[in-house]
Design an enzyme around this catalytic site. Structure first.
Site, PDB file in Angstrom:
ATOM      1  N   TYR A  31       5.990 -11.218  -3.015  1.00  9.08           N
ATOM      2  CA  TYR A  31       5.549 -10.174  -3.947  1.00  9.08           C
ATOM      3  C   TYR A  31       6.659  -9.128  -4.068  1.00  9.08           C
ATOM      4  CZ  TYR A  31       2.803  -6.192  -5.728  1.00  9.08           C
ATOM      5  OH  TYR A  31       2.333  -5.133  -6.470  1.00  9.08           O
ATOM      6  N   ASP A  34      14.562  -7.074  -1.039  1.00  5.41           N
ATOM      7  CA  ASP A  34      13.424  -6.192  -1.298  1.00  5.41           C
ATOM      8  C   ASP A  34      12.971  -5.650   0.055  1.00  5.41           C
ATOM      9  OD1 ASP A  34      10.946  -5.069  -1.601  1.00  5.41           O
ATOM     10  OD2 ASP A  34      10.155  -6.622  -2.929  1.00  5.41           O
ATOM     11  N   LYS A  78       8.091   2.861  -0.155  1.00  6.67           N
ATOM     12  CA  LYS A  78       7.156   3.128   0.946  1.00  6.67           C
ATOM     13  C   LYS A  78       7.705   4.105   1.999  1.00  6.67           C
ATOM     14  CE  LYS A  78       4.535  -1.063   0.083  1.00  6.67           C
ATOM     15  NZ  LYS A  78       3.127  -1.009  -0.181  1.00  6.67           N
TER      16      LYS A  78
END
Ligand SMILES: Cc1ncc(COP(=O)(O)O)c(C=O)c1O
Length: 418
Positions: free
Chosen positions: A142, A239, A267
């Site tokens: 994802y 990522d 995050k």
């Protein structure tokens, strides 16, 4: 736990918020999202005043726990002098320098707001630099919900053309995507050895599959990626939206010992505030001084920059990483025997402070359709333990042995009630 007020709040939310929650992931929480009135350290308090051990941790950003005093103080101080200036300010420079200090392979960065957004920036930089169109991503990984990469999230999608993960996605965007299985060096070699003919601009990967059972990239796969990208002019993008600043101060790149060309952070970078970044090679990033457009009203806003800088300051203390590792290990040690007596066996996968309970029926049976799994996650909430719907636990420096003992008791009870 009563959960009565959260149940009522969810019913009410459905009248004003589509799906009743701020994101589809939250709407998927079992038996329903918990409505929180206070959060501190490793705990949240619901509307009824009941306290829960929080392993959702804002879905990952809160490696320092809720309301870290250093981060909160920096934000409050900045708020008293400015909020949004729409031009330069020292905070963005100090924050950028602090991030680059933590991530030695990166020479420059660009600010953005969310992980999804920063991934798009990285893909644009890669396309501009190579003059190629296509992006290689791996099955199950994802990288945010944007049309360009939100695809092929299930094992059964291996070997097929990219499969959209949502209704309403652009079909044409997926024409620029190529997929392969994670850790498959043979297929990777086939695709990248012909990168020019295959029009491959970049490979994007989450080096530990943070959202799909916590599978680590093998050293052979990582070495092949670096070698093939170098040999065939492909941009290697890590990522690091989940792994960044969590697995190590220098993220997965430091943890794996591989230098990507670009890294995407989100995050944890801002300790619970909204900010993301693309960091990496100066020649790639500096394209924004030429023909590559990078924009965003809230990029590098002073509040977020204060939070980034304060977070980076806290993370210079190496003991943070010992505490994260110890906390992850503590939860694993508590969970493993607690699950041993379960009627439906499950294992605990762990990489540092990321853990996932994976049922023997496979990772994909946690995706919301399996009623037995949903009952298990719901039973944990009922006993004061909040986990993500897929059984993933984000551990922070504030989780304690007491939290783990409480979690073990809850898991044992929930697993044996099957
Ligand atoms: C690995 C990974 N990449 C990208 C994203 C997208 O980040 P955001 O939710 O901030 O858009 C996420 C979000 O969970 C993620 O886990």
């Amino acid at each position: 736990m009563s959960l009565a007020s959260s149940r009522a709040a969810f019913a009410r939310a459905k009248g004003s918020i589509g799906g009743g929650a701020g994101s589809g992931m939250r709407a998927a929480m079992r038996p329903h999202p918990l409505y929180v009135q206070r959060a501190q350290g490793a705990h949240v308090w619901d509307l009824d005043g009941d306290v829960y051990v929080d392993y959702v941790m804002g879905w990952g950003p809160l490696i320092l726990g809720h309301s870290n005093p250093h981060v909160s103080a920096a934000v409050i101080e900045t708020m008293s002098s400015m909020q949004l200036v729409g031009t330069g300010h020292m905070g963005e420079i100090l924050a950028a320098e602090a991030v680059l200090d933590a991530v030695p392979h990166a020479e420059r960065l660009l600010w953005s707001n969310t992980g999804t957004e920063a991934i798009q920036v990285a893909l644009r930089l890669a396309r501009a630099a190579t003059g190629r169109q296509k992006i290689l991503k791996f099955i199950r990984c994802y990288h945010g919900w944007h049309d360009s990469v939100f695809a092929s999230l299930r094992d059964s999608h291996a070997g097929e053309a990219p499969v959209a993960a949502s209704q309403g996605q652009s079909r044409s965007a997926l024409l620029d995507l190529v997929t392969a299985e994670f850790n498959d060096v043979t297929r990777l070699t086939e695709i990248l050895a012909n990168a020019r003919e295959n029009d491959i601009a970049a490979v994007v990967l989450d080096p530990i599959m943070s959202n799909a059972g916590l599978v680590e990239a093998t050293p052979e796969f990582l070495a092949a990626l670096r070698r093939l990208c170098d040999a065939h002019g492909v941009v290697l993008i890590f990522d690091e939206v989940i792994t960044g600043f969590r697995l190590a101060r220098g993220g997965a790149a430091e943890y794996c010992g591989v230098r990507p060309d670009l890294s995407v952070f989100g995050k944890a970078i801002a300790g619970g505030f909204t900010q993301s970044a693309v960091a990496g090679r100066a020649d790639l990033i500096d394209q924004v001084a030429g023909g590559v457009v990078h924009a965003g009203t809230f990029n590098s806003n002073p509040i977020a920059m204060a939070a980034v800088k304060a977070t980076m300051d806290v993370l210079t203390d190496a003991s943070i990483y010992q505490r994260l590792e110890a906390a992850g290990g503590g939860l694993e040690e508590a969970l493993t025997p607690a699950l041993a007596g379960s009627a439906s066996p499950a294992t605990v996968n762990r990489v540092g402070s990321l853990l996932q309970i994976v049922p023997a029926s496979g990772y994909e049976s946690t995706d919301g359709r399996d009623s037995e799994w949903n009952r298990f996650i719901g039973a944990l909430l009922d006993q004061g333990i909040m986990m993500t719907p897929s059984g993933k636990a984000f551990v922070c420096v504030e989780h304690s042995a007491e939290d783990f003992a409480k979690t073990a008791m809850a898991v044992e009870a929930a697993a044996s009630a099957e």
